[in-house]
Design a protein around this motif. Structure first.
Motif, PDB file in Angstrom:
ATOM      1  N   SER A  47      38.289  -6.390  -6.529  1.00 54.18           N
ATOM      2  CA  SER A  47      37.666  -5.370  -6.028  1.00 54.18           C
ATOM      3  C   SER A  47      38.111  -4.959  -4.564  1.00 54.18           C
ATOM      4  O   SER A  47      38.342  -3.671  -4.417  1.00 54.18           O
ATOM      5  CB  SER A  47      36.175  -5.300  -6.315  1.00 54.18           C
ATOM      6  N   TYR A  48      38.319  -6.009  -3.898  1.00 51.63           N
ATOM      7  CA  TYR A  48      38.658  -5.811  -2.475  1.00 51.63           C
ATOM      8  C   TYR A  48      39.982  -5.476  -2.219  1.00 51.63           C
ATOM      9  O   TYR A  48      40.617  -4.459  -1.492  1.00 51.63           O
ATOM     10  CB  TYR A  48      38.279  -7.074  -1.771  1.00 51.63           C
ATOM     11  N   THR A  49      40.821  -6.142  -3.166  1.00 51.76           N
ATOM     12  CA  THR A  49      42.530  -5.667  -2.877  1.00 51.76           C
ATOM     13  C   THR A  49      42.571  -4.297  -3.716  1.00 51.76           C
ATOM     14  O   THR A  49      43.885  -3.866  -3.244  1.00 51.76           O
ATOM     15  CB  THR A  49      43.298  -7.139  -3.162  1.00 51.76           C
ATOM     16  N   ALA A  50      42.137  -4.120  -4.669  1.00 47.01           N
ATOM     17  CA  ALA A  50      42.450  -3.026  -5.548  1.00 47.01           C
ATOM     18  C   ALA A  50      41.232  -2.259  -5.683  1.00 47.01           C
ATOM     19  O   ALA A  50      40.822  -2.249  -6.935  1.00 47.01           O
ATOM     20  CB  ALA A  50      43.141  -3.427  -6.708  1.00 47.01           C
ATOM     21  N   PRO A  51      40.834  -1.523  -4.946  1.00 49.67           N
ATOM     22  CA  PRO A  51      39.531  -0.638  -5.000  1.00 49.67           C
ATOM     23  C   PRO A  51      39.145   0.185  -6.357  1.00 49.67           C
ATOM     24  O   PRO A  51      38.221   0.433  -6.812  1.00 49.67           O
ATOM     25  CB  PRO A  51      39.245  -0.258  -3.881  1.00 49.67           C
ATOM     26  N   ALA A  52      40.487   0.573  -6.664  1.00 47.59           N
ATOM     27  CA  ALA A  52      40.251   1.757  -7.889  1.00 47.59           C
ATOM     28  C   ALA A  52      39.881   1.005  -9.283  1.00 47.59           C
ATOM     29  O   ALA A  52      39.833   1.726 -10.130  1.00 47.59           O
ATOM     30  CB  ALA A  52      41.620   2.396  -7.907  1.00 47.59           C
ATOM     31  N   LEU A  53      40.513  -0.293  -9.353  1.00 44.90           N
ATOM     32  CA  LEU A  53      40.288  -1.039 -10.577  1.00 44.90           C
ATOM     33  C   LEU A  53      38.669  -1.399 -10.969  1.00 44.90           C
ATOM     34  O   LEU A  53      38.018  -1.520  -9.786  1.00 44.90           O
ATOM     35  CB  LEU A  53      40.932  -2.100 -10.561  1.00 44.90           C
ATOM     36  N   PRO A  54      38.437  -1.219 -12.329  1.00 42.55           N
ATOM     37  CA  PRO A  54      37.155  -1.723 -12.518  1.00 42.55           C
ATOM     38  C   PRO A  54      37.111  -3.195 -12.500  1.00 42.55           C
ATOM     39  O   PRO A  54      38.048  -3.978 -12.824  1.00 42.55           O
ATOM     40  CB  PRO A  54      36.746  -1.180 -13.898  1.00 42.55           C
ATOM     41  N   THR A  55      35.880  -3.917 -11.984  1.00 38.93           N
ATOM     42  CA  THR A  55      35.998  -5.231 -12.008  1.00 38.93           C
ATOM     43  C   THR A  55      35.767  -6.255 -13.039  1.00 38.93           C
ATOM     44  O   THR A  55      36.107  -7.073 -13.348  1.00 38.93           O
ATOM     45  CB  THR A  55      34.954  -5.871 -10.792  1.00 38.93           C
ATOM     46  N   GLY A  56      35.032  -5.581 -14.079  1.00 34.48           N
ATOM     47  CA  GLY A  56      34.260  -6.081 -15.080  1.00 34.48           C
ATOM     48  C   GLY A  56      35.605  -6.784 -15.883  1.00 34.48           C
ATOM     49  O   GLY A  56      35.544  -8.131 -16.047  1.00 34.48           O
ATOM     50  N   PRO A  57      36.623  -6.157 -16.200  1.00 34.42           N
ATOM     51  CA  PRO A  57      37.618  -6.647 -16.878  1.00 34.42           C
ATOM     52  C   PRO A  57      38.194  -7.967 -16.322  1.00 34.42           C
ATOM     53  O   PRO A  57      38.648  -9.041 -17.085  1.00 34.42           O
ATOM     54  CB  PRO A  57      38.518  -5.671 -17.244  1.00 34.42           C
ATOM     55  N   TRP A  58      38.331  -7.902 -15.151  1.00 29.73           N
ATOM     56  CA  TRP A  58      39.134  -9.191 -14.176  1.00 29.73           C
ATOM     57  C   TRP A  58      38.181 -10.213 -14.169  1.00 29.73           C
ATOM     58  O   TRP A  58      38.429 -11.300 -14.575  1.00 29.73           O
ATOM     59  CB  TRP A  58      39.182  -8.590 -12.697  1.00 29.73           C
ATOM     60  N   ILE A  59      36.816 -10.021 -14.164  1.00 25.38           N
ATOM     61  CA  ILE A  59      36.087 -11.060 -14.171  1.00 25.38           C
ATOM     62  C   ILE A  59      35.900 -11.865 -15.247  1.00 25.38           C
ATOM     63  O   ILE A  59      36.076 -12.973 -15.678  1.00 25.38           O
ATOM     64  CB  ILE A  59      34.405 -10.828 -13.887  1.00 25.38           C
ATOM     65  N   VAL A  60      36.021 -10.969 -16.519  1.00 23.70           N
ATOM     66  CA  VAL A  60      36.053 -11.542 -17.759  1.00 23.70           C
ATOM     67  C   VAL A  60      37.261 -12.234 -18.221  1.00 23.70           C
ATOM     68  O   VAL A  60      37.194 -13.311 -18.609  1.00 23.70           O
ATOM     69  CB  VAL A  60      35.685 -10.427 -19.009  1.00 23.70           C
ATOM     70  N   VAL A  61      38.614 -11.450 -17.886  1.00 23.60           N
ATOM     71  CA  VAL A  61      39.605 -12.354 -17.922  1.00 23.60           C
ATOM     72  C   VAL A  61      39.608 -13.815 -17.079  1.00 23.60           C
ATOM     73  O   VAL A  61      40.172 -14.790 -17.874  1.00 23.60           O
ATOM     74  CB  VAL A  61      40.843 -11.550 -17.448  1.00 23.60           C
ATOM     75  N   SER A  62      39.197 -13.818 -15.906  1.00 25.78           N
ATOM     76  CA  SER A  62      39.253 -15.120 -15.162  1.00 25.78           C
ATOM     77  C   SER A  62      38.132 -15.889 -16.145  1.00 25.78           C
ATOM     78  O   SER A  62      38.721 -17.240 -16.148  1.00 25.78           O
ATOM     79  CB  SER A  62      39.077 -14.964 -13.960  1.00 25.78           C
ATOM     80  N   ALA A  63      37.119 -15.522 -16.383  1.00 26.42           N
ATOM     81  CA  ALA A  63      36.295 -16.329 -17.302  1.00 26.42           C
ATOM     82  C   ALA A  63      36.794 -16.864 -18.510  1.00 26.42           C
ATOM     83  O   ALA A  63      36.654 -18.221 -18.676  1.00 26.42           O
ATOM     84  CB  ALA A  63      35.032 -16.060 -17.817  1.00 26.42           C
ATOM     85  N   THR A  64      37.810 -16.307 -19.193  1.00 25.78           N
ATOM     86  CA  THR A  64      38.280 -16.485 -20.555  1.00 25.78           C
ATOM     87  C   THR A  64      39.294 -17.587 -20.178  1.00 25.78           C
ATOM     88  O   THR A  64      39.450 -18.462 -21.173  1.00 25.78           O
ATOM     89  CB  THR A  64      38.744 -15.285 -21.241  1.00 25.78           C
ATOM     90  N   LEU A  65      40.170 -17.353 -19.112  1.00 22.91           N
ATOM     91  CA  LEU A  65      41.138 -18.538 -18.789  1.00 22.91           C
ATOM     92  C   LEU A  65      40.472 -19.621 -18.616  1.00 22.91           C
ATOM     93  O   LEU A  65      40.945 -20.553 -18.914  1.00 22.91           O
ATOM     94  CB  LEU A  65      41.805 -17.629 -17.498  1.00 22.91           C
ATOM     95  N   LEU A  66      39.400 -19.797 -17.812  1.00 21.21           N
ATOM     96  CA  LEU A  66      38.603 -21.037 -17.873  1.00 21.21           C
ATOM     97  C   LEU A  66      38.032 -21.486 -19.044  1.00 21.21           C
ATOM     98  O   LEU A  66      38.369 -22.756 -19.260  1.00 21.21           O
ATOM     99  CB  LEU A  66      37.539 -20.714 -16.776  1.00 21.21           C
ATOM    100  N   ALA A  67      37.693 -20.625 -19.701  1.00 20.92           N
ATOM    101  CA  ALA A  67      37.458 -21.331 -21.127  1.00 20.92           C
ATOM    102  C   ALA A  67      38.502 -21.618 -21.953  1.00 20.92           C
ATOM    103  O   ALA A  67      38.272 -22.848 -22.375  1.00 20.92           O
ATOM    104  CB  ALA A  67      36.684 -20.065 -22.131  1.00 20.92           C
ATOM    105  N   GLY A  68      39.658 -21.203 -21.693  1.00 17.29           N
ATOM    106  CA  GLY A  68      40.999 -21.441 -22.455  1.00 17.29           C
ATOM    107  C   GLY A  68      41.005 -22.803 -22.219  1.00 17.29           C
ATOM    108  O   GLY A  68      41.696 -23.770 -22.939  1.00 17.29           O
TER     109      GLY A  68
END
Lengths: 432, 279
Positions: free
Chosen positions: A252-273
Motif C-alpha cells: 500500500s505504501y509503495t504502490a498506493p493505487a493498488l488494492p491491498t487485500g489481494p496482496w495480503i491474501v497472496v502472501s498469506a497463501t504463499l506462507l500456507a503453500g
C-alpha cells in the motif's frame, strides 16, 4: 523507489507506522479468531459473513452521512450478524442445505451491498469517495481514528478469547462434551460468532469484504500444519497473520493505487503453500519421505524373505544365490531388486562375492523374523478369523512389515507359541 | 421511464445469462456443492485476464478456454489439497479460490491499461454496457449467452442420465458403470462456462446468486429434477426482469439488484411454502 523502501523499513514516515500498526493488528486478530473458524470447519460461513457486511457499511453511511469508523463498524457488525442468523435459520428449518444457505446469503447480501454502493455513488455525495475501498481493502486509508478503533477492538477481542479460551477450545472439537461438563455452549457459540463478525468488520479496512475470509482461514490452516496444540496454533497463526499484514502495508505504501487485500491474501497463501509443503510431520514432503521409507523397508524385507525361502527350499544346503534365483522365486522389478540388494549390502545384511549373494548372520536373523511374522499372522487369521489357508497370504504380505516386537510377542503368546503355519510349513522360532 | 431497444437488449441478456446458470446451478444445489460455484466464479478471474492479455480481445474461444481451464484447475487443486495434503474440505475451498481471485485482481490492477477490464467490472460486472458492443446489430453478450444456453441444453439432453444418476446416487451410478468422476468434471466445466458468460454481466460474486438462488427456490416446491429446472428457470426470469426494473428505479447496478430480488423471491417462497403449502 529505493528511497520509498528505506522510508518504509526505517518507519520514518509516521503515516507508515500508522498503517503498519493497523494491518499487523488486523492480521493478528483475524488469524487468532480464524483458528476457531477453521477448527469448527466454518471457513465458508466466514466467507459469507465477510461479503455480508457490505450492505451494513453502506446503510450506516447513508444514515450517518459521513465515514465515521465507529458507525461503519457497527453497521458492518449488524449486517454480518443478520446474515449469520438467517443462514442458521434457513438451515435449521431445512429450507436449504448449509452450503446452499451460505452461498445464497453471501450473494444476496453482497448484491444488496452493491446496489446500495452504486446507488450512493450515483448520488454524487462527495463524502462517499473511498467507500468502495471496503471491497478490496486499502491499508493506506487507515486513519488515526481507525487505528484507535482497531486497537481497542483488538484488545477486547484478544481479552475475550483469553478469558473464554477453554470454552472456545472445547466447542471447536466436541460441543456435546462441552455441554455435558457444564459449559454454556449456546452462549459460547454466540460469543464466538460476535467475535468473528467483529473481527471481519475491522478487517475489511485492510483486506476488503471480498477476500477477508482468507485472512481468517489461511493463517489458521498454515499454523495447523506445524502443531497439534491449539495454544501454539493460535500463536503461529497470529505470526503468519502479522507477516501477511506487513506485506499488505508495504504494498500500500509503495504502490498506493493498488488494492491491498489481494496482496495480503497472496502472501498469506504463499506462507500456507510453504507450510503445506514443508511442515514436519504433516507436510507433503515429509509425508512423501515417510512413504518412501516404508516402501524401501518393505522392499528390503521382501528380498530378505526370498533368501530365507530359497534356503528353506533347498533344505539349508544352498546359501549363495544369483540374481536370477531371486527373480525366479518372486517377480521383482530387476532395478528395484538391485537397489534393494545394494541397500542391504550397505546395511551389512547381505554379502556379495563374485555375483553370488548370501545372507550375513544379521541378515539371516532379520529374514527369519519377517518370515516368522508372516506365518504367525497367517495362522492368526486362520484361527481367529476362520479364513481358509489359501486366503491368508496377501494380508500377511502387507502386515509383516508393520508388526512391532511387542505385537509379535502377543501374537506368539495368543497362538500358544506354534511351530506350523496354515500351510504346514515351519514357523521359525524367535531370533535373538 | 422510457423503455427503449437498449433496455430490451439488457433485459434479454440478463435473462439468457440467468437461464445459463440455472442448468449447472440445479446440480450444484442437489449435490451440496453450492460453494464450488462460489469458488469457481472467483477462480476464473486469472484465466480470464490471462486470456484477455494474450488474445487482446474480449470475444473468442480463447477466452472461454482460458476461463474454463482455470475453473477446472480450481476443482483439481481443491481435490489435491483434500486427498493428498488432507486439508479439511471448507478450508481447501477457501484457500484455493481466495488465492486465485487475489492473483486475478492483482493482474487486473497491474495490466488495467492494457485490457478493457477494471476492478469494479470484476466485482459486480456492468451489464449496462451490453448494448454498446454489437455484432450485426445484436449485442455480443446476448449472442454468446444464447449460444451457451443452447450448448448447455444440448449437454443436458445428451447427458441427462449420467448427470441425474451421479447426482442422486453416485454409488449406484458407479456400480452400473457410469463414470461418476467424468460427470463431476463435466458439471464443473458447465459451471465454469456459465460463470465466464455471467462474469462480464454480473461480476464474480453475484454469479453465485444466479447459480444458487433460483434452483434453491425451486427446490422448495419441487422434488423432481424436471420440475426444478422449469421452476428454476421461471424464478430466474422473474428475478431478472424485476431486478432490472429495480435497477432502473434506483439507478443502481443491475447484477446487484437481480441478486437482491433473487433473495427476496427466496424469502417470499419460504413464506408461501410455510403458509400455503402446509404439509
Amino acid at each position: 523507489m529505493a528511497s520509498d523502501y528505506t522510508a518504509f523499513f526505517l518507519l520514518q514516515d509516521p503515516n507508515v507506522r500508522l498503517v503498519l500498526a493497523g494491518t499487523i493488528l488486523i492480521g493478528i486478530i483475524a488469524a487468532i479468531t480464524g483458528c476457531f473458524t477453521f477448527l469448527r470447519k466454518r471457513a465458508l460461513a466466514g466467507d459469507a459473513i465477510s461479503h455480508s457486511v457490505l450492505p451494513g457499511v453502506c446503510l450506516a453511511f447513508l444514515f450517518y452521512g459521513e465515514k465515521n469508523p465507529l458507525v461503519l463498524m457497527s453497521g458492518a457488525i449488524a449486517s454480518g450478524l443478520l446474515s449469520l442468523v438467517l443462514m442458521e435459520a434457513v438451515t435449521r428449518a431445512r429450507l436449504a442445505r448449509p452450503d446452499t444457505a451460505i452461498a445464497l446469503m453471501l450473494s444476496v447480501f453482497f448484491g444488496a451491498g452493491i446496489v446500495l454502493l452504486t446507488a450512493i455513488q450515483h448520488q454524487g455525495n462527495a463524502a462517499q469517495a473511498g467507500l468502495d475501498k471496503f471491497l478490496l481493502g486499502k491499508a493506506a486509508s487507515i486513519t488515526r481514528e481507525d487505528l484507535q478503533l482497531i486497537g481497542l477492538s483488538a484488545c477486547i477481542i484478544v481479552g475475550l478469547i483469553a478469558v473464554f479460551f477453554r470454552g472456545f477450545y472445547l466447542i471447536s472439537f466436541d460441543e456435546d462434551f462441552a455441554f455435558s461438563i457444564g459449559f454454556r455452549v449456546k452462549f459460547l457459540q454466540f460469543l464466538l460468532s460476535v467475535i468473528t463478525v467483529w473481527t471481519i468488520a475491522i478487517g475489511i479496512q485492510s483486506t476488503g469484504v471480498v477476500l477477508m475470509a482468507a485472512l481468517l482461514v489461511t493463517p489458521a490452516l498454515s499454523a495447523r500444519m506445524w502443531t497439534d496444540s491449539v495454544v501454539r496454533m493460535v500463536f503461529i497463526a497470529g505470526f503468519f497473520g502479522a507477516l501477511s499484514g506487513y506485506v499488505g502495508a508495504f504494498i500500500s505504501y509503495t504502490a498506493p493505487a493498488l488494492p491491498t487485500g489481494p496482496w495480503i491474501v497472496v502472501s498469506a497463501t504463499l506462507l500456507a503453500g510453504i507450510s503445506l509443503a514443508f511442515a514436519p510431520g504433516k507436510g507433503l514432503v515429509s509425508r512423501w519421505a515417510v512413504h518412501q521409507k516404508n516402501r524401501r523397508k518393505s522392499t528390503d524385507e521382501n528380498i530378505l524373505k526370498l533368501f530365507y525361502q530359497l534356503i528353506e527350499k533347498s533344505g539349508g544346503a544352498q546359501h549363495g544365490l544369483l540374481e536370477e534365483d531371486l527373480i525366479n522365486q518372486r517377480s521383482f522389478n530387476l532395478q528395484t531388486l538391485r537397489t534393494g540388494l545394494k541397500r542391504l549390502i550397505r546395511k551389512g545384511l547381505v554379502v556379495q562375492l563374485a555375483g553370488v549373494y548370501s545372507l550375513s548372520e544379521a541378515g539371516m536373523s532379520a529374514a527369519t523374523r519377517v518370515v516368522r511374522l508372516h506365518r504367525l499372522w497367517e495362522l492368526y487369521l486362520q484361527r481367529y478369523l476362520h479364513l481358509e489357508p489359501d486366503h491368508v497370504h496377501d494380508d500377511a504380505e502387507a502386515i509383516e512389515h508393520v508388526i512391532t516386537p511387542e505385537i509379535e510377542q502377543m501374537l506368539a503368546e495368543e497362538l500358544g507359541y506354534p511351530d506350523k503355519d496354515p500351510h504346514q510349513t515351519n514357523i521359525p522360532p524367535e531370533t535373538l | 421511464m422510457s423503455f427503449q431497444v437498449n433496455d430490451w437488449w439488457i433485459l434479454l441478456t440478463t435473462c439468457a445469462v440467468s437461464l445459463c446458470c440455472v442448468i449447472p446451478g440445479t446440480f450444484l444445489v442437489l449435490r451440496r456443492m453450492a460453494m464450488y460455484g462460489d469458488a469457481i466464479s472467483h477462480a476464473v478471474l486469472p484465466g480470464l485476464v490471462a486470456a484477455y492479455l494474450i488474445s487482446g480481445t474480449k470475444a473468442g474461444p480463447g477466452l472461454l478456454a482460458g476461463a474454463a481451464s482455470s475453473g477446472l484447475l480450481v476443482t483439481i487443486l481443491i481435490e489435491f489439497l483434500q486427498k493428498k495434503v488432507k486439508v479439511q474440505h471448507d478450508a481447501a475451498i477457501g484457500l484455493v479460490y481466495t488465492f486465485l481471485f487475489a492473483v486475478g485482481v492483482i493482474m487486473v490492477s497491474q495490466f488495467a491499461g492494457m485490457a478493457d477490464i477494471d476492478q469494479d467490472c470484476v466485482l459486480f460486472g456492468e451489464i449496462a454496457f451490453v448494448p454498446f458492443d454489437l455484432i450485426a446489430g445484436i449485442p455480443r453478450q446476448l449472442l454468446i449467452s444464447t449460444g451457451l444456453l443452447l450448448l448447455l441444453l444440448l449437454a443436458l439432453w445428451a447427458g441427462y442420465r449420467g448427470l441425474y444418476l451421479s447426482t442422486f446416487d453416485p454409488g449406484f451410478a458407479a456400480a452400473i458403470g457410469i463414470q461418476v468422476i467424468a460427470w463431476h468434471y463435466l458439471l464443473m466445466a458447465m459451471v465454469s462456462l456459465s460463470t465466464v458468460i455471467a462474469f462480464e454481466s454480473v461480476g464474480a460474486v453475484l454469479v453465485i446468486a444466479f447459480l444458487v438462488g433460483p434452483p434453491a427456490t425451486a427446490a422448495l416446491f419441487s422434488k423432481r429434477l424436471p420440475g426444478m429446472f422449469l421452476l428454476g428457470s421461471l424464478f430466474a426470469i422473474v428475478s431478472s426482469v424485476a431486478g432490472y426494473f429495480l435497477a432502473m428505479a434506483l439507478d443502481a447496478n443491475v447484477g446487484g439488484c437481480v441478486s437482491l430480488v433473487i433473495g427476496v423471491v427466496f424469502g417470499i417462497s419460504v413464506l408461501i411454502r410455510k403458509y400455503l403449502f402446509r404439509e
